[in-house]
Design an enzyme around this catalytic site. Sequence first.
Site, PDB file in Angstrom:
ATOM      1  CG  HIS A  57      -1.715  -1.207   1.433  1.00 34.69           C
ATOM      2  ND1 HIS A  57      -2.973  -1.429   0.916  1.00 34.69           N
ATOM      3  CD2 HIS A  57      -1.385  -2.338   2.108  1.00 34.69           C
ATOM      4  CE1 HIS A  57      -3.391  -2.633   1.278  1.00 34.69           C
ATOM      5  NE2 HIS A  57      -2.442  -3.216   1.992  1.00 34.69           N
TER       6      HIS A  57
ATOM      7  CB  SER B  90      13.271  22.439 -14.789  1.00 31.79           C
ATOM      8  OG  SER B  90      12.513  23.620 -14.847  1.00 31.79           O
TER       9      SER B  90
ATOM     10  CE  LYS C 260      11.561  19.340 -10.767  1.00 26.75           C
ATOM     11  NZ  LYS C 260      10.439  19.900 -11.523  1.00 26.75           N
TER      12      LYS C 260
ATOM     13  CD  GLU D 153       8.824  12.178 -15.267  1.00 29.57           C
ATOM     14  OE1 GLU D 153       8.169  12.954 -15.963  1.00 29.57           O
ATOM     15  OE2 GLU D 153       9.673  12.564 -14.451  1.00 29.57           O
TER      16      GLU D 153
END
Length: 437
Positions: A154, A275, A281, A288
Amino acid sequence: MKLWGGRFKNEESKLMEDFNSSLSFDKRLYKEDITGSMAHVKMLAKCGILTEEEGNKIAEGLKSILNDIEEENLLIEGDYEDIHSFVEVNLIGRIGELGKKLHTGRSRNDQVAVDMRMYAKAKAYEVIENIDELLNTIKTLGENNNVIMPGYTHLQRAQVVTFKHHMIAYYSMLIRDKKRILSDIEILDESPLGCGALAGTTYNIDRELTAKELGFKKPVDNFMDGVSDRDYLISLLSSFSIIMMHLSRLSEELILWSSKEFDFISISDEFSTGSSIMPQKKNPDAAELIRGKTGRVYGALMSLLTTMKGIPLAYNKDMQEDKERFFDGLDTVLKSLKVMNGMLAGLKIKEANMYNSVKKGFLNATEAADYLVNKGMAFRDAHGVIGSIVLYCEENNKAIEELNLEEMKKFSILFDKDVYEFIDYKNTLKRGIKKNI
Ligand code: ARG
């Protein structure tokens, strides 16, 4: 430049020509198409349907086309309906009228079917090679980082595991993925060449010979099935989808772990991006993209399943739609395997952060309950006792092993000093996971 036209009065509309043409995407089948044709003429000559001299001349012409394509002296482009027309028209251009005999006892339907099977088989082996490389990388990464980390259910910290154990879970998935592809290959390994358009041919051809020549186990059993079966592509796309699903789960974990919230790993610069606005970043784009492209491969599978579901036997032009989707699914899975491999090869594991996370997560609570069970308490009661201890620890900002014996005894008199050794993380691992790796 068409291979047909005798029965037509008017020119095909330009729009239709464009709509119908598959050359822009089936050109990648050039090698299979030419190899299939070479096996076909060799067989025609062996069976006395062409003379040996005719067979040799056609084969030479085909070989020169293959060489020229590979050496980029011949570009696959122009006004052709498909790769089959491209090769045949080129052959006639090179060796003259004799080239027109190549298509004796054959249809484009069995031709495209054999091309696709050869291509799918070769590429399926390439997928396996890429899986093998990834398997090696995963194993090495796990073995080099046999460190303690929290295991989750979970997405809540659950029990202690090792990073190696976590990696070997993916290793096991990929081993099954490899077996699935091997089984797809085993099933598709039959030659449709010689099925003709759908009903074979009146020539006395030898399908065994072409099957053997092209490296297939045997010819297909049924002509109509042979020219209109695309389930091997659906099987492969399904296997590719499962691979992507596994890579996507791993990607999701890498994304989570590389966030500052977890801070368990760092992904190498080579597989990260920045970024345009936020200078601090470092984004896990590789992971992804793999996660995102998974949807694309599922889409290819759904697309082909849907294309095939209402088509009567035997060949129908709908089947030309198998190519772009299959090629795209294939290219995507190959690239994703390679990128995942590169990303994992440069992955850095933050052992101390993983260990801290274990300490903060009461990850020996289950083992503490097991301790009481070993001393004679029923598990359900032990569960209750440890639950109260966890609550007490949370309120006092302590880990279970940081309680002294006196504090523990307040919850159960069964606790003794051997509890500390029993709930030590390394010892819990020895009793649990170590048995499994
Ligand atoms: N481009 C076609 C395909 O991919 C080749 C087969 C053409 N056959 C035909 N009967 N028109 O399916």
